[in-house]
Design an enzyme around this catalytic site. Structure first.
Site, PDB file in Angstrom:
ATOM      1  N   SER A   8       0.833  -1.217   0.000  1.00  0.00           N
ATOM      2  CA  SER A   8       0.000   0.000   0.000  1.00  0.00           C
ATOM      3  C   SER A   8       0.861   1.257   0.000  1.00  0.00           C
ATOM      4  CB  SER A   8      -0.928   0.010   1.226  1.00  0.00           C
ATOM      5  OG  SER A   8      -1.829  -1.074   1.174  1.00  0.00           O
ATOM      6  N   GLY A  61      -6.395  -5.267  -3.105  1.00  0.00           N
ATOM      7  CA  GLY A  61      -6.855  -4.570  -1.900  1.00  0.00           C
ATOM      8  C   GLY A  61      -5.801  -3.622  -1.357  1.00  0.00           C
ATOM      9  N   ASP A  62      -4.533  -4.061  -1.394  1.00  0.00           N
ATOM     10  CA  ASP A  62      -3.422  -3.204  -0.940  1.00  0.00           C
ATOM     11  C   ASP A  62      -3.316  -1.963  -1.820  1.00  0.00           C
ATOM     12  OD1 ASP A  62      -2.897  -5.322   0.759  1.00  0.00           O
ATOM     13  OD2 ASP A  62      -1.274  -6.128  -0.463  1.00  0.00           O
ATOM     14  N   ALA A  63      -3.467  -2.175  -3.135  1.00  0.00           N
ATOM     15  CA  ALA A  63      -3.370  -1.057  -4.087  1.00  0.00           C
ATOM     16  C   ALA A  63      -4.515  -0.079  -3.879  1.00  0.00           C
ATOM     17  CB  ALA A  63      -3.378  -1.576  -5.517  1.00  0.00           C
TER      18      ALA A  63
END
Length: 342
Positions: A68, A295-297
């Protein structure tokens, strides 16, 4: 606007890992009793050896929080706009991680342990991914790293601090120390639900950090696990988000925001007590290479605009944009050119 931003505006604390990623058949999942879209911890070496010996693997600097932060840094563009804390070993894997992070412009402040740097086996089956993590050094992050005056300066500098929920298994003490500082100074502290097992088996740790948390991220599966674990009595994602937002909070000067992604379905956001759904741009099956890191992105994209004080709709739009970039590539890797425009 990013040029005017201070260095270290966004701080991440998490588990730095080297992702060992490979496309595998369903028999590999069966062999290790894994689910197609899940994340677990292991103490075993077998799966890493199996992947490296029998599959075509790709090595990527990983760990959910670090992903992230790298994405946010890529979007913000200003060198050292972001800082990252985590624990690694003094080995070749650490060298690769530092190289990748610094290449991206992240100011990495690793704690060094005598244990080897952590790894994550990423098993890709079709568009799904199963993550098997051996934390090793990442598991040995201690609050003493924060007490180093140079490192604490980074905490004081940060306007937003983010940790994926996986860090709950490592150093709740560190999370609470930083979260309480954020509450005291009216800064934004964010966590991610990250995986169903965290809501189930690390409920007490999550409960201790939640009162100091300003933004909670998660996906629909994690939201369902949270609802079950915390006995919310509902499977409705909007209702779960609303209930998480209303849980007790230490810093009363701002309400808690909850952001739940649902793959190709709309993103649900509860902010200032209002629930909003934001549509997601759909990709064709052919366009999707690998959902690992989506999801991290999303979080990286969202926080890159949040630190620039952009409207909520722009933060969500950038999160969705970043996730769509990442799933069209292998692993959590970014194109050379950053082309987001609100």
């Amino acid at each position: 606007m990013a040029e005017l931003m201070n260095e270290g505006v966004l701080l991440g604390m998490g588990n730095p890992l080297l992702d060992i990623s490979a496309t595998v058949g369903s028999e590999m999942l069966e062999k290790y009793k894994l689910k197609a879209n899940d994340a677990i911890l292991t103490e075993e070496e077998a799966i890493f050896k199996d992947l490296q010996d029998n599959c075509k693997v790709e090595y990527i600097a990983g760990g959910a929080t670090q992903n992230s932060i790298r994405v946010a840094q890529w979007i913000l563009g200003k060198p050292k706009a972001t800082t990252y804390f985590g624990c690694v070993g003094e080995d070749e894997t650490k060298t690769k991680l530092v190289e990748k992070a610094e290449e991206a412009g992240v100011n990495v402040k690793y704690q060094i342990s005598e244990h080897p740097t952590g790894r994550c086996a990423v098993l890709i089956t079709g568009q799904d991914r199963s993550l098997v993590t051996k934390l090793d050094a990442a598991n040995h992050f201690t609050v003493s790293h924060l007490e180093d005056p140079d490192n604490w300066k980074q905490v004081e500098k940060a306007e937003v601090v983010y940790s994926a929920g996986f860090f709950l298994t490592v150093s709740v003490e560190s999370m609470l120390k930083v979260a309480k500082q954020c509450a005291l100074k009216d800064r934004t502290y964010c966590i991610n639900l990250s995986a169903p097992f965290l809501c189930q088996f690390f409920k007490d740790q999550m409960s201790s950090v939640l009162p100091f948390t300003d933004i909670v991220f998660g996906n629909e599966t994690e939201a369902a696990a949270f609802s079950e674990s915390f006995a919310l009595g509902t499977k409705d994602v909007k209702e779960i988000a609303k209930r998480i937002a209303m849980m007790p909070k230490e810093n009363g000067s701002r309400s808690r925001m909850v952001v739940i992604t649902q793959g190709a379905d709309p993103v649900v956001v509860v902010s200032e007590g209002v629930t909003t759904e934001f549509p997601v741009k759909s990709l064709t099956a052919e366009q999707i290479v690998d959902t690992n890191g989506a999801g991290d992105a999303f979080v990286g994209g969202f926080l890159s605009q949040y630190v620039l004080k952009k409207p909520l709709a722009v933060s969500v739009e950038c999160g969705v944009w970043a996730a769509t970039q990442i799933i069209q590539r292998s692993g959590c890797s970014m194109p050379e050119k950053m082309e987001f425009q609100a």
